[in-house]
Structures are given as C-alpha cells and as structure tokens.
Design an enzyme around this catalytic site. Structure first.
Site, PDB file in Angstrom:
ATOM      1  N   ARG A 117       0.883  -1.041   0.047  1.00  0.00           N
ATOM      2  CA  ARG A 117      -0.088  -0.117   0.101  1.00  0.00           C
ATOM      3  C   ARG A 117       1.058   1.241  -0.147  1.00  0.00           C
ATOM      4  O   ARG A 117       2.118   0.991   0.704  1.00  0.00           O
ATOM      5  CB  ARG A 117      -0.807  -0.093   1.199  1.00  0.00           C
ATOM      6  CG  ARG A 117      -2.233   0.732   1.462  1.00  0.00           C
ATOM      7  CD  ARG A 117      -2.719   0.925   2.528  1.00  0.00           C
ATOM      8  NE  ARG A 117      -2.205   1.878   4.030  1.00  0.00           N
ATOM      9  CZ  ARG A 117      -2.868   1.763   4.767  1.00  0.00           C
ATOM     10  NH1 ARG A 117      -4.321   1.647   4.182  1.00  0.00           N
ATOM     11  NH2 ARG A 117      -2.115   2.417   5.976  1.00  0.00           N
TER      12      ARG A 117
ATOM     13  N   THR B 104      -0.754   7.839  -1.511  1.00  0.00           N
ATOM     14  CA  THR B 104      -2.207   7.783  -1.393  1.00  0.00           C
ATOM     15  C   THR B 104      -3.106   6.657  -1.449  1.00  0.00           C
ATOM     16  O   THR B 104      -3.778   6.604  -1.289  1.00  0.00           O
ATOM     17  CB  THR B 104      -1.766   6.848  -3.246  1.00  0.00           C
ATOM     18  OG1 THR B 104      -1.481   6.154  -3.250  1.00  0.00           O
ATOM     19  CG2 THR B 104      -1.922   7.997  -3.824  1.00  0.00           C
TER      20      THR B 104
ATOM     21  N   ASP C 114       0.927  -1.877  11.921  1.00  0.00           N
ATOM     22  CA  ASP C 114       1.164  -2.054  11.207  1.00  0.00           C
ATOM     23  C   ASP C 114       1.900  -3.979  11.670  1.00  0.00           C
ATOM     24  O   ASP C 114       2.504  -4.045  12.075  1.00  0.00           O
ATOM     25  CB  ASP C 114       1.949  -1.614  10.119  1.00  0.00           C
ATOM     26  CG  ASP C 114       2.815  -1.636   9.631  1.00  0.00           C
ATOM     27  OD1 ASP C 114       2.798  -3.456   8.879  1.00  0.00           O
ATOM     28  OD2 ASP C 114       3.265  -1.073   8.230  1.00  0.00           O
TER      29      ASP C 114
ATOM     30  N   ASP D  67       4.622  -5.363  10.413  1.00  0.00           N
ATOM     31  CA  ASP D  67       5.772  -5.006  11.166  1.00  0.00           C
ATOM     32  C   ASP D  67       5.487  -5.083  12.265  1.00  0.00           C
ATOM     33  O   ASP D  67       6.920  -6.260  12.916  1.00  0.00           O
ATOM     34  CB  ASP D  67       5.664  -2.833  11.137  1.00  0.00           C
ATOM     35  CG  ASP D  67       6.517  -2.474  10.101  1.00  0.00           C
ATOM     36  OD1 ASP D  67       7.194  -3.154   8.838  1.00  0.00           O
ATOM     37  OD2 ASP D  67       6.130  -0.955   9.930  1.00  0.00           O
TER      38      ASP D  67
HETATM   39  C1  PRP Z   1      -1.042  -3.939   5.418  1.00  0.00           C
HETATM   40  C2  PRP Z   1      -1.966  -5.168   5.704  1.00  0.00           C
HETATM   41  C3  PRP Z   1      -2.984  -5.512   3.861  1.00  0.00           C
HETATM   42  C4  PRP Z   1      -3.505  -3.471   3.454  1.00  0.00           C
HETATM   43  C5  PRP Z   1      -4.942  -2.892   4.195  1.00  0.00           C
HETATM   44  O1  PRP Z   1      -0.021  -4.270   4.015  1.00  0.00           O
HETATM   45  O2  PRP Z   1      -1.696  -6.276   5.527  1.00  0.00           O
HETATM   46  O3  PRP Z   1      -2.536  -5.792   3.145  1.00  0.00           O
HETATM   47  O4  PRP Z   1      -2.690  -2.751   4.321  1.00  0.00           O
HETATM   48  O5  PRP Z   1      -5.213  -1.868   3.882  1.00  0.00           O
HETATM   49  P1  PRP Z   1      -6.000  -1.444   3.022  1.00  0.00           P
HETATM   50  O6  PRP Z   1      -7.198  -2.322   3.158  1.00  0.00           O
HETATM   51  O7  PRP Z   1      -6.171   0.164   2.926  1.00  0.00           O
HETATM   52  O8  PRP Z   1      -6.086  -1.228   1.402  1.00  0.00           O
HETATM   53  P2  PRP Z   1       0.503  -3.428   3.802  1.00  0.00           P
HETATM   54  O9  PRP Z   1       0.287  -2.883   2.000  1.00  0.00           O
HETATM   55  O10 PRP Z   1       1.478  -2.432   4.455  1.00  0.00           O
HETATM   56  O11 PRP Z   1       2.075  -4.034   3.056  1.00  0.00           O
HETATM   57  P3  PRP Z   1       2.576  -5.359   4.004  1.00  0.00           P
HETATM   58  O12 PRP Z   1       1.552  -6.176   4.467  1.00  0.00           O
HETATM   59  O13 PRP Z   1       3.803  -5.753   3.467  1.00  0.00           O
HETATM   60  O14 PRP Z   1       3.388  -4.165   5.464  1.00  0.00           O
HETATM   61  N1  URA Z   2      -2.412  -1.966   7.538  1.00  0.00           N
HETATM   62  C1  URA Z   2      -2.300  -2.246   8.496  1.00  0.00           C
HETATM   63  O1  URA Z   2      -1.185  -2.889   8.762  1.00  0.00           O
HETATM   64  N2  URA Z   2      -2.103  -1.771   9.885  1.00  0.00           N
HETATM   65  C2  URA Z   2      -3.287  -0.733   9.739  1.00  0.00           C
HETATM   66  O2  URA Z   2      -4.121  -0.392  10.356  1.00  0.00           O
HETATM   67  C3  URA Z   2      -4.049   0.051   8.227  1.00  0.00           C
HETATM   68  C4  URA Z   2      -3.669  -0.634   6.905  1.00  0.00           C
END
Ligand code: PRP
Ligand code: URA
Length: 210
Positions: free
Chosen positions: A105, A109, A201, A204
């Site tokens: 994400r 944006t 997160d 993380d």
């Molecule tokens: C996080 C989470 C989802 C997304 C949710 O992933 O695991 O995939 O954000 O957000 P949304 O509903 O607004 O799309 P992220 O893109 O942070 O990647 P990661 O799992 O690699 O940390």
């Molecule tokens: N992705 C995450 O990991 N946490 C949130 O709260 C939103 C998006």
C-alpha cells in the site's frame, strides 16, 4: 454493516485479540496469536463445506461417515502480513494449496501496488480463502479479489483479523459475492488510513521490522 460480513464474538478470540492489540506484545507472541486466531476462525469459515458420504470399518463394525467433497481450498495470503495467518489455517485445512499475491500500500495515496502473483494451477476447481490480517480502506482486498477472479475459482472468501467499516463497505460494494470473516470490527480509519484502535502495522509486527 453489510449482510456478507461475519464478525466473531467468541471469548477465546476476544481474549487473544486483546493481547494482539497490546503494543507491549513481542513479535514472537504476536505471530503465535495471529496463528491461533486464524486457526480458530476456520471453524466458522468452513461451516458450509460440502460433505460426501463414505463407509469405513471401525474395529467394531461397519459405519457410515462423511468426508469433505471436492478439491477443497486454495489459500491466498496477501504479502507480507497475510503470511502470518497461513500456518494457522493450514493446521486446520492441511490439504489446501497455497498461492501468493504481493501488494504494497502506498503511504501517500493508500492505493495498493502489485509486485507478485503466483496462484495454484487448478484454482478454477477450488474455493479460495484470501488471508490478510487488516482490512483498512479495502483497496488491497479488492485488488487481490480482482486478480483471483480472473482465474475463475469456484468461490472466494476473505478472512481478516481486524476490519474497519470503510474496508467492509469497499469490498462488499465491489464484490458482493465475497463473504468476509473478521475477528473484530473496529471504529474508523485515521488520517494515515490506519485502523483505530487496530493493532498498528501488522506486517511490521509480524516480521519485527517496526
Ligand atoms: C497492509 C495489510 C493489508 C493492507 C490493508 O499491508 O496487510 O494488505 O495494508 O490496507 P488497505 O485495506 O487500506 O488496502 P501493507 O500494504 O502495509 O504491506 P505489508 O503487509 O507488506 O506490510
Ligand atoms: N495496514 C496495517 O497493517 N494496519 C492498519 O491499521 C492499516 C493497514
């Protein structure tokens, strides 16, 4: 709220979620809790699986039994954080095949950017379970479902640990046929599109990169 979202209200899940949200929970504990919650959620997610009759011999007598019919599930965790749910689900559905979709994400944006996709070749004969702990804006979930639908699976369900109302609405509006399972429904998104109160997160915290 929409009809196609199931929110868990089970004491075991609520207890584990409380520890999961706690900012003092270590990555090691966090991973174990995500695994346990994901396994517990399978009980409800698999409730409508079709069965077929079979006959077996117990040590005492012939008996009729039931086994799950068809090819079963394809699990599709969304990288990275969805990987944290995979082992919990596989512990309950060990015969499932696994595909992977990589989405990141954008911090500006909040739109998902796709960087990887590998799905099981027989996905058209399977029910798909998409795994991602967080359903925030819903952009990542919609993108993953669109990618999977191009391969014409039998059905798609989406399983997350924490959802925001905005995410449930977004996914339901775009794909009303996708049933959503959430361990918890939270209040809202903040200005960075993080779920409030949420757990921070998820990626993380699972991978210790915070
Ligand atoms: C996080 C989470 C989802 C997304 C949710 O992933 O695991 O995939 O954000 O957000 P949304 O509903 O607004 O799309 P992220 O893109 O942070 O990647 P990661 O799992 O690699 O940390
Ligand atoms: N992705 C995450 O990991 N946490 C949130 O709260 C939103 C998006």
């Amino acid at each position: 709220m929409t009809d196609n979202a199931f929110i868990f209200n089970h004491p075991l899940i609520r207890h584990k979620l409380t520890h999961l949200r706690d900012k003092s929970t270590s990555s090691k504990e966090f991973r174990a809790l995500v695994t346990e919650i994901s396994a517990l959620m399978c009980y409800e997610v698999t409730r409508d699986l079709p069965l077929e009759e079979t006959e077996i011999e117990t040590p005492v007598a012939a008996a009729k039994g039931s086994i799950i019919a068809g090819r079963g599930f394809a699990l599709v965790p969304i990288l990275r954080a969805g990987l944290g749910m995979l082992n919990g689900v596989l512990s309950i559905i060990p015969s499932a095949k696994t595909g992977l979709i990589g989405l990141q994400r954008s911090e500006e944006t909040f739109e998902p950017e796709s960087y990887y996709c590998k799905l099981p070749p027989d996905i058209s004969e399977r029910d798909v379970l998409v795994l991602d702990p967080m359903l925030a804006t819903g952009g990542s979930a919609v993108c993953a479902v669109e990618t999977i639908k191009r391969h014409r699976p039998k059905s798609i369900k989406f399983m997350c640990i924490i959802a925001a109302p905005e995410g449930i609405k977004c996914l339901s509006d775009a794909h009303g046929d996708v049933k959503i399972y959430c361990a918890a429904l939270d209040d809202h998104l903040n200005e960075k599109a993080y779920i409030v109160p949420g757990l921070g997160d998820a990626g993380d915290r699972i991978f210790g990169t915070d």
